[in-house]
Design a protein around this motif. Structure first.
Motif, mmCIF file in Angstrom:
data_model
loop_
_atom_site.group_PDB
_atom_site.id
_atom_site.type_symbol
_atom_site.label_atom_id
_atom_site.label_comp_id
_atom_site.label_asym_id
_atom_site.label_seq_id
_atom_site.Cartn_x
_atom_site.Cartn_y
_atom_site.Cartn_z
ATOM 1 N N SER A 1 12.453 -3.611 -36.301
ATOM 2 C CA SER A 1 11.147 -3.430 -35.842
ATOM 3 C C SER A 1 10.459 -2.840 -37.106
ATOM 4 O O SER A 1 9.445 -3.169 -36.931
ATOM 5 C CB SER A 1 11.521 -2.418 -34.687
ATOM 6 O OG SER A 1 11.972 -2.961 -33.794
ATOM 7 N N VAL B 1 5.775 1.796 -34.223
ATOM 8 C CA VAL B 1 4.425 1.632 -33.579
ATOM 9 C C VAL B 1 3.739 3.171 -33.593
ATOM 10 O O VAL B 1 2.505 3.214 -33.675
ATOM 11 C CB VAL B 1 4.729 1.274 -32.284
ATOM 12 C CG1 VAL B 1 3.236 0.862 -31.530
ATOM 13 C CG2 VAL B 1 5.377 -0.214 -32.176
ATOM 14 N N ILE C 1 1.382 -4.296 -37.792
ATOM 15 C CA ILE C 1 0.248 -4.152 -36.819
ATOM 16 C C ILE C 1 -0.919 -3.228 -37.660
ATOM 17 O O ILE C 1 -2.073 -3.151 -37.332
ATOM 18 C CB ILE C 1 0.749 -3.312 -35.681
ATOM 19 C CG1 ILE C 1 1.230 -1.849 -35.988
ATOM 20 C CG2 ILE C 1 1.847 -4.038 -34.732
ATOM 21 C CD1 ILE C 1 1.394 -1.061 -34.731
ATOM 22 N N LEU D 1 5.030 -10.395 -33.386
ATOM 23 C CA LEU D 1 5.832 -9.581 -33.980
ATOM 24 C C LEU D 1 7.001 -8.970 -33.521
ATOM 25 O O LEU D 1 7.767 -8.859 -34.118
ATOM 26 C CB LEU D 1 4.796 -8.266 -34.421
ATOM 27 C CG LEU D 1 3.328 -8.742 -35.408
ATOM 28 C CD1 LEU D 1 2.826 -7.376 -35.539
ATOM 29 C CD2 LEU D 1 4.130 -9.235 -36.609
ATOM 30 N N LEU D 2 7.089 -8.862 -32.249
ATOM 31 C CA LEU D 2 8.138 -8.409 -31.255
ATOM 32 C C LEU D 2 9.163 -9.635 -31.456
ATOM 33 O O LEU D 2 10.174 -9.263 -31.519
ATOM 34 C CB LEU D 2 7.821 -8.278 -29.925
ATOM 35 C CG LEU D 2 7.188 -6.876 -29.722
ATOM 36 C CD1 LEU D 2 6.618 -6.855 -28.130
ATOM 37 C CD2 LEU D 2 7.771 -5.573 -29.801
ATOM 38 N N LYS E 1 2.463 4.293 -37.075
ATOM 39 C CA LYS E 1 1.057 3.196 -37.366
ATOM 40 C C LYS E 1 0.134 3.747 -36.666
ATOM 41 O O LYS E 1 -1.094 3.779 -37.147
ATOM 42 C CB LYS E 1 1.338 1.947 -37.139
ATOM 43 C CG LYS E 1 2.454 1.145 -38.246
ATOM 44 C CD LYS E 1 1.660 1.455 -39.738
ATOM 45 C CE LYS E 1 2.562 0.638 -40.884
ATOM 46 N NZ LYS E 1 2.130 0.800 -42.166
ATOM 47 N N LEU F 1 7.325 -4.890 -37.336
ATOM 48 C CA LEU F 1 6.153 -4.263 -36.582
ATOM 49 C C LEU F 1 5.172 -3.282 -37.220
ATOM 50 O O LEU F 1 3.899 -3.045 -36.940
ATOM 51 C CB LEU F 1 6.640 -3.451 -35.402
ATOM 52 C CG LEU F 1 7.279 -3.964 -34.374
ATOM 53 C CD1 LEU F 1 7.708 -3.211 -32.953
ATOM 54 C CD2 LEU F 1 6.612 -5.464 -33.913
ATOM 55 N N PHE G 1 0.523 -9.095 -31.276
ATOM 56 C CA PHE G 1 1.839 -8.080 -31.353
ATOM 57 C C PHE G 1 3.041 -8.797 -30.763
ATOM 58 O O PHE G 1 4.071 -8.679 -31.157
ATOM 59 C CB PHE G 1 1.402 -6.857 -30.357
ATOM 60 C CG PHE G 1 2.462 -5.635 -30.387
ATOM 61 C CD1 PHE G 1 2.831 -4.988 -31.580
ATOM 62 C CD2 PHE G 1 2.961 -5.625 -29.189
ATOM 63 C CE1 PHE G 1 3.679 -4.173 -31.485
ATOM 64 C CE2 PHE G 1 4.078 -4.612 -29.182
ATOM 65 C CZ PHE G 1 4.518 -3.813 -30.315
ATOM 66 N N TYR G 2 2.928 -9.780 -29.581
ATOM 67 C CA TYR G 2 4.101 -10.444 -29.218
ATOM 68 C C TYR G 2 4.661 -11.311 -30.278
ATOM 69 O O TYR G 2 5.858 -11.292 -29.932
ATOM 70 C CB TYR G 2 3.687 -11.122 -27.824
ATOM 71 C CG TYR G 2 2.710 -12.394 -28.183
ATOM 72 C CD1 TYR G 2 3.604 -13.856 -28.275
ATOM 73 C CD2 TYR G 2 1.582 -12.219 -28.329
ATOM 74 C CE1 TYR G 2 2.766 -14.845 -28.703
ATOM 75 C CE2 TYR G 2 0.822 -13.618 -28.483
ATOM 76 C CZ TYR G 2 1.576 -14.694 -28.591
ATOM 77 O OH TYR G 2 1.018 -15.908 -28.897
#
Length: 240
Positions: A168, A43, A175, A71-72, A46, A172, A68-69
């Motif tokens: 992750s 994160v 994003i 992706l989590l 990026k 992630l 995003f949630y």
């Protein structure tokens, strides 16, 4: 396959060697801050790339459209499956390589091996990496491997934080997508400025981690399955 090969080699030293690797997946708690690092690493990379893109072009890059949630959730779901690679790369290979090269050198060299293992996917049509730049992937994965070696040292070889970090990064990273579908031959430079900036951010991070790689007794034990645990001072310019 990395896990299968690693466990097969470990079995040559007896069951205890296999149990030693597997115990490091769900062994003693590594500490919450290391899981925060595992999730937050990509994160930060990026966001740094996005800020640099804005500074260079005067406009923000195109961020991913997936919430995003979600992706989590995808990262959490895929974490257990990362054992298929992490048992091999950092459960088996990294501690043995670190005994000869130091943890930083082992992390970098393992990154090259890790990237080459993915090379066939760049040559096959219809895969997620088809049309993407393998040289860019090689640079980014090598930098990532150094960061993961640093985390390995900080958590005394625990594999679960590394599995979380692997998952992750895989999920992630979207994003801020770096890929341009079907953009270039496998061995051509990437045409994506976001990809260059993301890789540069990871490279800067890798330099930082190399300079702060654990080297003091107690900051990370080089554990060889099938042999008594031992702590080896890893070469470093500074004590992390």
């Amino acid at each position: 396959m990395p896990a299968i090969v690693a466990l097969a080699f470990a079995a040559r030293s007896g069951r205890a060697a296999i149990h030693e690797i597997l115990d490091r997946i769900l062994g003693a708690d590594a500490g919450a801050r290391w899981y925060v690092f595992a999730v937050g690493y990509i994160v930060v990379v990026k966001l740094a790339a996005a800020a640099a893109y804005r500074a260079i072009t005067g406009a923000w890059p195109a961020f991913g459209k997936t919430p995003f949630y979600l992706l989590l959730v995808a990262a959490a779901f895929s974490t257990p499956f990362q054992a298929g690679e992490e048992i091999g790369w950092r459960g088996f290979a990294l501690p043995r390589m670190a005994g000869r090269l130091g943890l930083g050198g082992a992390g970098a060299l393992l990154g090259v091996v890790w990237a080459l293992w993915h090379l066939p996917l760049f040559l096959l049509p219809g895969t997620d990496t088809s049309g993407q730049s393998f040289p860019m992937f090689l640079l980014s994965v090598t930098a990532l491997s150094v960061a993961m070696a640093w985390l390995y040292g900080r958590t005394s070889g625990r594999l679960l934080p590394l599995m979380v970090m692997h998952a992750s990064v895989n999920n992630l990273k979207d994003i801020l997508p770096s890929t341009v579908p079907g953009a270039s031959p496998a061995f051509a430079p990437s045409p994506s400025l976001v990809a260059w900036l993301s890789t540069a951010a990871m490279g800067i991070g890798a330099i930082f981690f190399l300079l702060r790689m654990p080297n003091a007794p107690g900051s990370g034990a080089v554990t060889i399955p099938g042999k008594p645990a031992r702590t080896r001072p890893w070469p470093s310019r500074r004590n992390g």
